[in-house]
Design an enzyme around this catalytic site. Structure first.
Site, PDB file in Angstrom:
ATOM      1  N   HIS A 274      -0.842   1.144  -9.675  1.00 57.04           N
ATOM      2  CA  HIS A 274      -1.589   0.254  -8.733  1.00 57.04           C
ATOM      3  C   HIS A 274      -2.272  -0.821  -9.452  1.00 57.04           C
ATOM      4  O   HIS A 274      -3.486  -1.020  -9.217  1.00 57.04           O
ATOM      5  CB  HIS A 274      -2.414   0.895  -7.869  1.00 57.04           C
ATOM      6  CG  HIS A 274      -2.920   0.304  -6.645  1.00 57.04           C
ATOM      7  ND1 HIS A 274      -3.312   0.996  -5.386  1.00 57.04           N
ATOM      8  CD2 HIS A 274      -3.221  -1.027  -6.384  1.00 57.04           C
ATOM      9  CE1 HIS A 274      -3.839   0.057  -4.382  1.00 57.04           C
ATOM     10  NE2 HIS A 274      -3.892  -1.229  -5.071  1.00 57.04           N
TER      11      HIS A 274
ATOM     12  N   ARG B 225       0.851  -1.335   0.068  1.00 56.87           N
ATOM     13  CA  ARG B 225       0.195   0.118  -0.103  1.00 56.87           C
ATOM     14  C   ARG B 225       0.755   1.160  -0.055  1.00 56.87           C
ATOM     15  O   ARG B 225       1.887   1.254   0.660  1.00 56.87           O
ATOM     16  CB  ARG B 225      -0.949   0.166   1.142  1.00 56.87           C
ATOM     17  CG  ARG B 225      -2.142  -0.691   1.059  1.00 56.87           C
ATOM     18  CD  ARG B 225      -3.200  -0.229   0.061  1.00 56.87           C
ATOM     19  NE  ARG B 225      -4.330  -0.871  -0.144  1.00 56.87           N
ATOM     20  CZ  ARG B 225      -4.496  -1.854  -0.937  1.00 56.87           C
ATOM     21  NH1 ARG B 225      -3.552  -2.353  -1.787  1.00 56.87           N
ATOM     22  NH2 ARG B 225      -5.723  -2.459  -1.172  1.00 56.87           N
TER      23      ARG B 225
HETATM   24  P1  NDP Z   1      -2.459 -11.313   4.767  1.00 56.31           P
HETATM   25  O1  NDP Z   1      -3.113 -10.502   5.616  1.00 56.31           O
HETATM   26  O2  NDP Z   1      -2.660 -12.598   4.184  1.00 56.31           O
HETATM   27  O3  NDP Z   1      -1.043 -10.961   5.001  1.00 56.31           O
HETATM   28  C1  NDP Z   1      -0.455  -9.961   5.489  1.00 56.31           C
HETATM   29  C2  NDP Z   1       0.767 -10.196   6.209  1.00 56.31           C
HETATM   30  O4  NDP Z   1       1.509  -9.101   6.667  1.00 56.31           O
HETATM   31  C3  NDP Z   1       0.901 -11.141   7.235  1.00 56.31           C
HETATM   32  O5  NDP Z   1       2.105 -12.242   7.190  1.00 56.31           O
HETATM   33  C4  NDP Z   1       0.964 -10.349   8.569  1.00 56.31           C
HETATM   34  O6  NDP Z   1       1.684 -11.022   9.672  1.00 56.31           O
HETATM   35  C5  NDP Z   1       2.168  -9.383   7.934  1.00 56.31           C
HETATM   36  N1  NDP Z   1       1.839  -8.085   8.798  1.00 56.31           N
HETATM   37  C6  NDP Z   1       0.794  -7.286   9.346  1.00 56.31           C
HETATM   38  N2  NDP Z   1       1.244  -6.448  10.100  1.00 56.31           N
HETATM   39  C7  NDP Z   1       2.400  -6.590  10.359  1.00 56.31           C
HETATM   40  C8  NDP Z   1       3.269  -5.736  11.155  1.00 56.31           C
HETATM   41  N3  NDP Z   1       2.983  -4.835  12.016  1.00 56.31           N
HETATM   42  N4  NDP Z   1       4.634  -6.274  10.985  1.00 56.31           N
HETATM   43  C9  NDP Z   1       5.166  -7.371  10.386  1.00 56.31           C
HETATM   44  N5  NDP Z   1       4.321  -8.073   9.459  1.00 56.31           N
HETATM   45  C10 NDP Z   1       2.970  -7.742   9.581  1.00 56.31           C
HETATM   46  O7  NDP Z   1      -2.322 -10.257   3.064  1.00 56.31           O
HETATM   47  P2  NDP Z   1      -2.117 -10.585   1.657  1.00 56.31           P
HETATM   48  O8  NDP Z   1      -0.955 -11.196   1.563  1.00 56.31           O
HETATM   49  O9  NDP Z   1      -3.488 -11.019   1.163  1.00 56.31           O
HETATM   50  O10 NDP Z   1      -2.141  -9.189   1.106  1.00 56.31           O
HETATM   51  C11 NDP Z   1      -1.144  -8.236   1.445  1.00 56.31           C
HETATM   52  C12 NDP Z   1      -1.446  -6.868   0.997  1.00 56.31           C
HETATM   53  O11 NDP Z   1      -1.123  -6.600  -0.305  1.00 56.31           O
HETATM   54  C13 NDP Z   1      -2.830  -6.495   1.223  1.00 56.31           C
HETATM   55  O12 NDP Z   1      -3.284  -5.747   2.302  1.00 56.31           O
HETATM   56  C14 NDP Z   1      -2.727  -5.122   0.280  1.00 56.31           C
HETATM   57  O13 NDP Z   1      -2.522  -4.086   0.751  1.00 56.31           O
HETATM   58  C15 NDP Z   1      -1.753  -5.471  -0.893  1.00 56.31           C
HETATM   59  N6  NDP Z   1      -2.286  -5.918  -2.103  1.00 56.31           N
HETATM   60  C16 NDP Z   1      -1.877  -5.251  -3.152  1.00 56.31           C
HETATM   61  C17 NDP Z   1      -2.307  -5.366  -4.510  1.00 56.31           C
HETATM   62  C18 NDP Z   1      -1.696  -4.338  -5.708  1.00 56.31           C
HETATM   63  O14 NDP Z   1      -2.323  -4.716  -6.608  1.00 56.31           O
HETATM   64  N7  NDP Z   1      -0.983  -3.816  -5.288  1.00 56.31           N
HETATM   65  C19 NDP Z   1      -3.028  -6.563  -4.923  1.00 56.31           C
HETATM   66  C20 NDP Z   1      -3.399  -7.190  -3.744  1.00 56.31           C
HETATM   67  C21 NDP Z   1      -2.922  -6.961  -2.314  1.00 56.31           C
HETATM   68  P3  NDP Z   1       1.040 -12.433  10.411  1.00 56.31           P
HETATM   69  O15 NDP Z   1       1.396 -13.447   9.279  1.00 56.31           O
HETATM   70  O16 NDP Z   1       1.982 -12.582  11.533  1.00 56.31           O
HETATM   71  O17 NDP Z   1      -0.446 -12.212  10.650  1.00 56.31           O
HETATM   72  C1  OXD Z   2      -5.993  -5.187  -3.351  1.00 58.88           C
HETATM   73  C2  OXD Z   2      -5.477  -4.411  -4.431  1.00 58.88           C
HETATM   74  O1  OXD Z   2      -5.974  -5.005  -2.225  1.00 58.88           O
HETATM   75  O2  OXD Z   2      -5.683  -4.478  -5.725  1.00 58.88           O
HETATM   76  O3  OXD Z   2      -6.704  -6.232  -3.735  1.00 58.88           O
HETATM   77  O4  OXD Z   2      -4.824  -3.308  -4.174  1.00 58.88           O
END
Ligand code: NDP
Ligand code: OXD
Length: 315
Positions: A278, A230
């Site tokens: 994005h 993000r």
């Molecule tokens: P998940 O919720 O499955 O995974 C999030 C990960 O981040 C987990 O491993 C979590 O740790 C870790 N995390 C969260 N907070 C912290 C912290 N404070 N310190 C360290 N680690 C942390 O999310 P997804 O993998 O499904 O997606 C991740 C992000 O990717 C989404 O939230 C979105 O913002 C972004 N995204 C962007 C896209 C784009 O087009 N650019 C498309 C899709 C997603 P833990 O395992 O311990 O819970």
């Molecule tokens: C998502 C994205 O979070 O597209 O799915 O950014």
């Protein structure tokens, strides 16, 4: 029968309507902003970045389905109804983001920007090329997407480390967690990939102090950043400063604190920055619509929704 409302900010609203209609059979479908109908009828809201305050006006809402992985926009709405919020965690989206990250890791690893510039000058000049097995990649966020990215890059031979909030065990990767594990993770990382969600803990984490902790004397000949998580995770001015002082050697940015990226942002024209709009992973309505309807039907039979967001955690 209760209605499903589609409230999608952006160009995909019509595509969601068509695809949800194809699977919703006789159920009433409503679309924001033009055809909401009676708000009392709406039981399910399928949303992407709806205006804050809007969902609070649906008194009989039973669940919210976020048509994307990140829920930061939704959770930032102080009036968000206290109903379950489900998000996308789907192999199609995971694969798309993985493609994006693998592409850009290889672009940095194989010096593609340097060779592009040389081609424009008709310059035949090979540079030293380390093997993937010499280069250390670090993935911030080991969730649904980050763990798949780590696996894909591991299979290409890179040395993989990952960092998450809680402890994780990932085959073939060295894992770190929490604030206490961050510096050791950064110290071994040459190519940093950010796939964190935006929460109050992660906002601004990609800053100059962090970039300075990356390993820049390794085989990759500098440190590189790829942020597909993000925008507000990163501080744009700090990325420029890090590139200018050498803490970073290159950056690929799919997300920005302000989107669309302002026309006057220096990131557009920086020779070491790749900007994408994005779209690392666009969710496909064709692929996901049948799952949305199936989920709602299961929920109505008493099953919990899949991939429910933990509001306290913020993701
Ligand atoms: P998940 O919720 O499955 O995974 C999030 C990960 O981040 C987990 O491993 C979590 O740790 C870790 N995390 C969260 N907070 C912290 C912290 N404070 N310190 C360290 N680690 C942390 O999310 P997804 O993998 O499904 O997606 C991740 C992000 O990717 C989404 O939230 C979105 O913002 C972004 N995204 C962007 C896209 C784009 O087009 N650019 C498309 C899709 C997603 P833990 O395992 O311990 O819970
Ligand atoms: C998502 C994205 O979070 O597209 O799915 O950014």
């Amino acid at each position: 029968m209760s209605a499903i409302l589609i409230a999608v900010d952006g160009s995909q609203a019509a595509e969601w309507l068509t695809n949800l209609r194809a699977h919703a059979k006789t159920r009433k479908l409503r679309i924001w902003p033009d055809a909401i109908g009676n708000p009392d009828d709406v039981a399910y809201a399928c949303v992407w970045n709806p205006p804050h305050g809007f969902l609070a006006g649906l008194p009989n809402l039973k669940a919210i389905i976020n048509l994307g992985a990140g829920v930061d926009h939704l959770l930032a709405d102080p009036t968000l109804p206290r109903v379950p919020v489900a998000r996308v965690a789907h192999a199609d989206l995971t694969t798309r983001v993985t493609e994006y990250v693998v592409l850009h890791v290889l672009m940095h690893h194989r010096r593609q920007r340097v060779y592009d510039a040389q081609q424009r000058q008709r310059l035949w000049r090979p540079h030293d090329q380390p093997g993937a097995s010499e280069v250390s990649v670090g993935v911030m966020g080991l969730g649904v997407i980050g763990s798949n990215v780590a696996d894909a890059l591991g299979r290409l031979g890179f040395k993989i480390a990952g960092w998450s909030r809680t402890a994780k065990d990932l085959p073939g990767a060295k894992t770190f967690h929490g604030a206490a594990g961050l510096d050791a993770f950064l110290a071994r990382t040459e190519i940093l990939i950010c796939l964190l969600p935006l929460t109050h803990e992660t906002k601004g984490i990609l800053n100059l102090a962090l970039f300075r902790k990356l390993k820049r004397d390794g085989p990759a000949s500098g440190a590189f950043l790829i942020n597909a998580g993000r925008g507000p995770l990163q501080v744009d001015a700090d990325i420029i400063a890090a590139l200018d002082e050498g803490a970073l050697e290159g950056a690929t940015l799919d997300v920005f604190p302000q989107e669309p990226l302002r026309p006057d942002s220096p990131l557009w024209s920086h020779s070491k920055v790749t900007v994408t709009p994005h779209n690392a992973g666009d969710i496909s309505p064709r692929v996901f619509a049948p799952e949305v309807i199936a989920q709602i039907e299961r929920f109505e039979r008493g099953a919990p929704l899949d991939n429910v967001v933990d509001r306290t955690r913020g993701y």
